[in-house]
Design an enzyme around this catalytic site. Sequence first.
Site, PDB file in Angstrom:
ATOM      1  N   GLY A 105      63.106  64.038  77.770  1.00  0.00           N
ATOM      2  CA  GLY A 105      62.453  65.279  78.163  1.00  0.00           C
ATOM      3  C   GLY A 105      61.096  64.961  78.765  1.00  0.00           C
TER       4      GLY A 105
ATOM      5  N   ARG B 139      35.744  38.072  76.077  1.00  0.00           N
ATOM      6  CA  ARG B 139      35.443  38.098  77.514  1.00  0.00           C
ATOM      7  C   ARG B 139      33.935  38.195  77.748  1.00  0.00           C
ATOM      8  NH1 ARG B 139      37.092  42.734  81.960  1.00  0.00           N
ATOM      9  NH2 ARG B 139      36.034  41.762  83.738  1.00  0.00           N
TER      10      ARG B 139
ATOM     11  N   GLU C 233      64.860  62.949  68.075  1.00  0.00           N
ATOM     12  CA  GLU C 233      64.709  62.003  69.185  1.00  0.00           C
ATOM     13  C   GLU C 233      63.299  62.045  69.745  1.00  0.00           C
ATOM     14  OE1 GLU C 233      66.308  61.504  73.796  1.00  0.00           O
ATOM     15  OE2 GLU C 233      67.490  62.686  72.362  1.00  0.00           O
TER      16      GLU C 233
END
Length: 383
Positions: free
Chosen positions: A366, A270, A244
């Site tokens: 966690g 930009r 996990e």
Amino acid sequence: MRSELQEELNIFRETVVRFIENEIAPHYEEWENNKIIPKAFYEKMGAEGLLCCDIPEEFGGFGVSVDFNMMVVEEIAKAGYFALACNLIVHSDIAAHYVLNMGTAKQKQKYLPGMIDGSCIGAICMTEPGAGSDLQGMKTTATRTDSGWSLSGSKTFISNGQNASCYIVAARTNLDAPGSKGMTLFLVDGDKAGFTRGQNLHKMGQAASDTSELFFDNVELTQADVLGNVDEGFIGLMHELPRERLACACIGTAHAEGALALAVEYIKERQAFGAPIARLQDIRQKIAHMATQTELHRLMMEQYKLLLTEKKLTTVQASMAKYSACEMECEVIDTALQMFGGYGYMKEYPISRFYVDARVQRIYGGTSEIMKEIIGKGVIGKV
């Protein structure tokens, strides 16, 4: 051998990217607004072979390596559809593997084919109000009855909480023993009497992910609903947590890669002081740092996937991966958003969703603080 795998993964990636473009991108804003991904979409993913890829062929999967599972969620995370990537990890990489690794033959036959074709969505139910990362502080209990067990309690922050039909629920079964020795996992079907789905929680980010409160009021279960051994659920949790946590690290790394790509594209366009901001030394140095961090973590993830496949990934290594990758993810995405200036704060720019979606990565599975504690104890050893 790895070169052959990479060639297969590259072919598979084309399928995943095409699916993202055709089946996710056109609908994702609607899912975000509705705060849920339609159940039918999971069946569409199943039909395309994108769920539980590494589950054995006897149950309908492909029996391939974990790399294929990670490919699916990494590409989805990189494209900025992070809520979906997280829901898929819970389904394909957590719930399905609890059943595969701990289930009886009957339990595997009952749940895994549906998880693979998308008709059965899985959820894992650990966290409780007030307990958070402290699994040993769990209050949900299952008491013995003449016919089996009676489950009572509540859970919160459960991903896939609204959509799931198979819930893996952790409960205390021996109150005289510490939580690590008196916890059991149960398979609870979504239509069980006494089981109630609470509200679909309103979150800062990952709006499309259904994250719910769940309530269990004397839910009657039989011995056939016990997953693994009675009172040994904590051992099962500890065995599955490295996968996990590595999965969280993998999508975190991919999420950062996606943000970096958005930033590089934007700084070329930009203008500031009459030139693209990509010409500014400060911007180039920030990009250099972001690119170096994502590259280092990409190498780490690929190595750790190999260790997981070989069943050599340790708890400390998985904790290192999650801690480092998720912290890096948030740093890179924050820097990328800064390059967009005020536009980065606007919802119509995808980088803003990257930002709010990433933040919880340092909390669930966690917290970073818990990860550092595990790492520290593992490195220092007994004192």
